[in-house]
Design a protein around this motif. Structure first.
Motif, PDB file in Angstrom:
ATOM      1  N   ALA A 138      53.098  43.635  48.030  1.00 40.47           N
ATOM      2  CA  ALA A 138      51.637  43.742  47.935  1.00 40.47           C
ATOM      3  C   ALA A 138      51.007  42.379  47.663  1.00 40.47           C
ATOM      4  O   ALA A 138      49.920  42.080  48.167  1.00 40.47           O
ATOM      5  N   HIS A 139      51.680  41.566  46.851  1.00 37.58           N
ATOM      6  CA  HIS A 139      51.186  40.204  46.618  1.00 37.58           C
ATOM      7  C   HIS A 139      51.169  39.418  47.934  1.00 37.58           C
ATOM      8  O   HIS A 139      50.226  38.680  48.220  1.00 37.58           O
ATOM      9  N   GLN A 140      52.236  39.612  48.712  1.00 35.87           N
ATOM     10  CA  GLN A 140      52.330  38.908  49.996  1.00 35.87           C
ATOM     11  C   GLN A 140      51.294  39.439  50.976  1.00 35.87           C
ATOM     12  O   GLN A 140      50.619  38.669  51.662  1.00 35.87           O
ATOM     13  N   LYS A 141      51.164  40.748  51.015  1.00 35.23           N
ATOM     14  CA  LYS A 141      50.215  41.387  51.934  1.00 35.23           C
ATOM     15  C   LYS A 141      48.775  40.984  51.612  1.00 35.23           C
ATOM     16  O   LYS A 141      47.969  40.727  52.522  1.00 35.23           O
ATOM     17  N   GLY A 142      48.461  40.927  50.311  1.00 35.07           N
ATOM     18  CA  GLY A 142      47.111  40.578  49.885  1.00 35.07           C
ATOM     19  C   GLY A 142      46.856  39.083  49.813  1.00 35.07           C
ATOM     20  O   GLY A 142      45.760  38.671  49.415  1.00 35.07           O
ATOM     21  N   THR A 145      48.805  34.547  46.527  1.00 39.37           N
ATOM     22  CA  THR A 145      49.084  33.133  46.239  1.00 39.37           C
ATOM     23  C   THR A 145      47.968  32.244  46.773  1.00 39.37           C
ATOM     24  O   THR A 145      47.518  31.302  46.106  1.00 39.37           O
ATOM     25  N   ILE A 146      47.507  32.556  47.980  1.00 38.02           N
ATOM     26  CA  ILE A 146      46.416  31.778  48.576  1.00 38.02           C
ATOM     27  C   ILE A 146      45.140  31.945  47.765  1.00 38.02           C
ATOM     28  O   ILE A 146      44.406  30.972  47.516  1.00 38.02           O
ATOM     29  N   TRP A 147      44.858  33.180  47.316  1.00 40.21           N
ATOM     30  CA  TRP A 147      43.666  33.423  46.505  1.00 40.21           C
ATOM     31  C   TRP A 147      43.736  32.649  45.197  1.00 40.21           C
ATOM     32  O   TRP A 147      42.717  32.104  44.730  1.00 40.21           O
ATOM     33  N   ILE A 153      41.123  25.656  42.580  1.00 43.11           N
ATOM     34  CA  ILE A 153      40.483  24.375  42.934  1.00 43.11           C
ATOM     35  C   ILE A 153      39.107  24.210  42.299  1.00 43.11           C
ATOM     36  O   ILE A 153      38.857  23.216  41.599  1.00 43.11           O
ATOM     37  N   PRO A 154      38.170  25.163  42.474  1.00 45.85           N
ATOM     38  CA  PRO A 154      36.855  24.980  41.823  1.00 45.85           C
ATOM     39  C   PRO A 154      36.938  25.023  40.304  1.00 45.85           C
ATOM     40  O   PRO A 154      36.211  24.290  39.617  1.00 45.85           O
TER      41      PRO A 154
END
Length: 256
Positions: A138-142, A145-147, A153-154
């Protein structure tokens, strides 16, 4: 003294208090106009920062180094057919499945290897193991990591921008002061990021639980969580996960 410190950092609430105090004392250190106050705050902040660095190393750096070292010793096993089917249903893909001695978790590496501790594989039923993998998928599907990266960054620039006008006392000479303040500032930024990312990580974990319950069943993910969490830690959250009991409460609220 040392045992008291290790007992102190076992508590999430106390660690969170430490992170907050590191950030607060750094801001006060650069904000107070009087040298004597700055000098006192400097030593207070220095002590808190050292405690933070030890705590951060213990809870974040050391586990990742251990994971990296153990992953190289993992035994690759064939991916069960039901897990292959689960991948297709969830629209994700893994390259291999490794059983690792001494590992206390299940995770997917950046190069799409699933690492699972041997004791976990032995403790769970097939359906429970499927539920745990569904959570990781589910982490990969959602694209969690990218989120996390996009949100980091901000948040990272908030202290950099807001602390740029702080004024610090000169200790010994300018170069020494610059080196010390840079080190303290970097550690304080990490403390700030841990505090800010904690609720975000909790939300992502609850979303992964919800997805896992959809694909592998509510009861399976609940029983897996209870088996994988020591009884004395059922009510204890961490910087990256809500408490097991809180996660179970959210899972129970889901419709079948």
């Amino acid at each position: 003294m040392r045992s008291e410190f290790w007992n102190f950092i076992k508590s999430f609430n106390k660690r969170l208090l430490l992170y907050t105090m590191v950030v607060t004392t750094f801001v006060f250190l650069g904000s107070f106009p009087y040298f004597l106050f700055k000098l006192i705050l400097f030593f207070v902040h220095l002590a808190l920062n050292i405690m933070f660095m030890v705590t951060y190393s213990r809870h974040f750096i050391y586990p990742n180094i251990k994971l990296l070292l153990l992953s190289r010793k993992g035994l690759e096993i064939p991916v069960p057919e039901e897990i292959v089917k689960l991948q297709k249903e969830m629209g994700v893909r893994i390259k291999s499945l490794k059983v690792v001695d001494g590992l206390n978790t299940v995770c997917i590496t950046l190069w799409k290897e699933v690492l699972v501790g041997r004791w976990i594989l032995e403790a769970l039923t097939r359906d429970e193991f499927k539920a745990v993998l569904a959570h990781e998928f589910a982490h990969q599907k959602g694209k969690h990591t990218i989120w996390r990266v996009l949100l980091t960054i901000p948040l990272f620039f908030i202290p950099i921008f807001s602390w740029s006008n702080l004024c610090f006392p000169i200790l010994i000479n300018r170069l020494f002061t610059q080196v010390i303040i840079t080190i303290l500032a970097c550690a304080s930024i990490f403390a700030f990021m841990v505090v800010m990312m904690t609720p975000i990580d909790w939300i992502l974990e609850l979303k992964a639980d919800k997805t896992a319950a959809k694909y592998a069943g509510k009861e399976n993910i609940k029983s897996a969580l209870l088996k994988l969490t020591p009884k004395e830690r059922l009510e204890q959250p961490t910087e990256t996960h809500p408490s097991t009991m809180e996660r179970i409460k959210h899972i129970e609220k889901l419709s079948n």
